[in-house]
Design a protein around this motif. Structure first.
Motif, short mmCIF file in Angstrom:
data_model
loop_
_atom_site.label_atom_id
_atom_site.label_comp_id
_atom_site.label_asym_id
_atom_site.label_seq_id
_atom_site.Cartn_x
_atom_site.Cartn_y
_atom_site.Cartn_z
N SER A 14 0.83 -1.21 0.00
CA SER A 14 0.00 0.00 0.00
C SER A 14 0.86 1.25 0.00
N GLU A 15 2.07 1.14 0.55
CA GLU A 15 2.96 2.31 0.58
C GLU A 15 4.40 1.87 0.75
N VAL A 16 5.30 2.83 0.53
CA VAL A 16 6.73 2.61 0.70
C VAL A 16 7.22 3.56 1.78
N GLN A 17 8.00 3.03 2.70
CA GLN A 17 8.61 3.87 3.73
C GLN A 17 10.13 3.77 3.62
N TYR A 18 10.80 4.93 3.65
CA TYR A 18 12.26 4.98 3.61
C TYR A 18 12.76 5.12 5.04
N VAL A 19 13.49 4.10 5.50
CA VAL A 19 13.94 4.06 6.89
C VAL A 19 15.45 3.91 6.95
N GLY A 20 16.02 4.07 8.17
CA GLY A 20 17.45 3.88 8.35
C GLY A 20 18.27 4.83 7.49
N SER A 21 19.14 4.27 6.67
CA SER A 21 20.03 5.08 5.82
C SER A 21 19.37 5.55 4.54
N ALA A 22 18.17 5.05 4.25
CA ALA A 22 17.56 5.30 2.94
C ALA A 22 17.27 6.77 2.64
N PRO A 23 16.71 7.56 3.59
CA PRO A 23 16.44 8.97 3.25
C PRO A 23 17.70 9.74 2.82
N ALA A 24 18.80 9.54 3.56
CA ALA A 24 20.05 10.23 3.19
C ALA A 24 20.57 9.70 1.86
#
Length: 557
Positions: free
Chosen positions: A460-470
């Motif tokens: 339903s959705e994607v979440q960017y966590v940990g190192s992913a946003p940077a």
């Protein structure tokens, strides 16, 4: 265990192989293009291959979400190719090379099974022509050159904390996942945290498998990002000026390997990136050679259609400017029952209700392949403990839903066991195909990830966590956000949670890091707990392997 107690190995050892020159002649490969590795294996010198003819029809073999033991995708691929040969079709099969780590861990071998194998299976499973060793040495030479540049005055201003390039080994060795190197004082190097990946996770493997020739190989190696400097700018192999040396180590490995099936069909076995941590397809060179020689080229992609299948069509087909003319989805009674809630230890017990419940997973794979513009054919790969009632229920379900399907009995019968499947695939080949990747790279990496997550995985959705946003910000800053995405995900589920079987919907896909692979030309998106260095199980397959009194191998399967 002895060889006589292992049916796959016993069948392979009892088979009389044809000289590789005879197989090459059948394939249309000239004798002077062969680089012999004994009587039954040869590399094909691509410089001696003439202009390609009209490309063959391409059949891609994929699968539903597998059980831990696998569903016999390679077995089906080989058996189907032999079935085409029995029908008088000039057929080539193109497969990945087995990796030693998984062979010693869970797989025990990866050359098909029963009477649908590529042979000589012992050689192919153990070292083969040394391609993986060449990749390992090339990868680790590059690692040593990076560290040496830092040690010798660091002219490229590399930040040791941001070295991206890991060493690799073709062993499942969890002890090497996280290590410290350079200890012992100034003469021993610069101390830093590091770690090992398995060979099949190396970008060198991906580069070799996507390169079209030596020039392209060297260009791709040049583009590899090995580190970042203190200004957070990328450092490439081109800046190290060692692309020539690394290419030199791979010049022989780039030539595809020619062997044969038990049915005498020419087989190209070349390259082997994992499908859950890489793109899961054999080399572009082998696929193109197979397409240029036969009427039909049969190839496979690792694990289910949500992994290797999606990557074949979104990455390899995009780069190779071709698409499959037909797709086969391998399914088994046991996998359907597992997706219907049956525990692994109970899979040998008849359970039609669970099987029908588990068809939700297979249905999703069929729907996914259709999204690429190809109508798939289901191959129900028969196992000894399947009951007639279960087989009938699975095939009736397919017919009632308008899905093309056929029983495959290639393990027991070789090509003869896939004649009906071959007929179904030949019909599919003759139907119009409107193949296209499911996303446009120009729409950006976030769109690509979201499209795969929602369309292929049912998220339903994607979440960017940990190192992913940077990492995402870094991709955009460097202009790397318009490349295809290579999803690193568990093979057992459409989600990033291997325990969610069947066809889960509405789940959240967690992206924990984004790793640019400029040489390969894609971005790896790490999800869930997928690791690039696997560990060994409690009872590794290596415990059952060895040599008998006659020096014959046993324990491979």
């Amino acid at each position: 265990m002895t060889a006589s107690e292992n049916p796959d190995l016993k069948i392979a050892q009892a088979h009389t192989l044809k000289p590789i020159g005879e197989i090459a002649e059948k394939a249309g490969i000239p004798e002077d293009a062969l680089i012999h590795y004994g009587k039954h294996i040869a590399k094909v010198d691509m410089k001696k291959i003439g202009e390609p003819k009209e490309p063959a029809k391409l059949v891609l073999v994929s699968a539903l979400s597998p059980t831990p033991a696998g569903e016999g995708k390679s077995t089906t691929t080989v058996g189907l190719a032999d079935a085409f040969s029995l029908k008088g079709k000039n057929t080539m099969v193109a497969l990945r090379e087995p990796a030693l780590g998984p062979i010693m861990g869970v797989k025990g071998g990866a050359t098909g099974g029963g009477y649908a194998q590529v042979v000589p299976m012992e050689n192919i499973n153990l070292h083969f022509t040394g391609d993986f060793h060449a990749i390992q040495i090339a990868n680790n030479t590059l690692a040593a050159l990076v560290d040496n540049s830092i040690h010798q005055g660091n002219p490229l201003n590399i930040d040791p904390r941001r070295v991206q390039w890991k060493r690799v080994v073709d062993v499942n060795d969890r002890e090497l996942r996280n290590i410290v190197v350079g200890l012992g004082g100034p003469a021993q190097g610069v101390p830093r945290e590091d770690g090992f990946d398995i060979v099949v996770a190396s970008e060198i493997m991906a580069v070799l498998c996507l390169a079209t020739d030596l020039k392209d190989l060297e260009k791709r190696i040049s583009d590899i990002v090995v580190a970042y400097n203190y200004d957070r700018e990328p450092v490439t192999v081109r800046e190290l000026e060692v692309q020539g040396a690394i290419t030199l180590l791979l010049k022989d490995a780039l030539n595809p390997n020619l062997v044969q099936t038990l049915g005498g069909t020419p087989a190209l076995v070349h390259g082997g990136p994992f499908a859950n941590i890489a793109h899961g397809c054999n080399t572009m060179i082998a696929t193109n050679l197979a397409r240029s020689l036969g009427d039909i080229a049969v190839t496979e992609a690792g694990f289910g259609s949500d992994l290797g299948g999606e990557k074949f069509m979104d990455i390899k087909s995009r780069f190779g400017d071709f698409g499959p003319d037909a797709v086969v989805i391998v399914a088994t009674v046991r996998a359907l029952k597992m997706h219907g809630g049956v525990k692994k230890d109970d899979l040998n017990t008849e359970n039609v209700d669970a099987l029908l419940e588990g068809t939700s997973n297979l249905r999703k794979h069929v729907e996914n392949v259709r999204k690429f513009g190809v109508e798939p054919v289901i191959a129900l790969n028969r196992f000894p403990n399947d009951t007639e009632k279960e087989i009938k229920a699975a095939l009736d379900w397919a017919e009632e839903n308008g899905f093309k399907a056929a029983l495959s009995e290639v393990w027991a019968k070789g090509g003869e066991g896939a004649l009906e499947l071959a007929d179904q695939v030949l019909k599919a080949i003759d139907e119009p195909v409107k193949f296209a990747p499911i996303y446009d790279t120009e729409d950006g990496i976030e769109n690509a990830i979201e499209t795969i997550a929602k369309e292929i995985y049912g998220a339903s959705e994607v979440q960017y966590v940990g190192s992913a946003p940077a990492a995402l910000r870094r991709l955009k800053k460097n202009g790397w956000d318009k490349m295809p995405v290579c999803m690193a995900k568990t093979q057992y589920s459409f989600s990033d949670d291997p325990t969610k079987l069947g066809a889960p919907e509405g789940h959240v896909l967690h992206i924990r890091d984004l790793i640019p692979k400029l040489g390969a030309g894609f971005v790896v998106a790490l999800t869930g707990d997928v690791m690039t260095m696997p560990g060994l199980p409690k009872q590794p397959a290596a415990l059952r392997m060895g040599l008998d009194d006659n020096g014959e191998a046993f324990g491979l399967f």
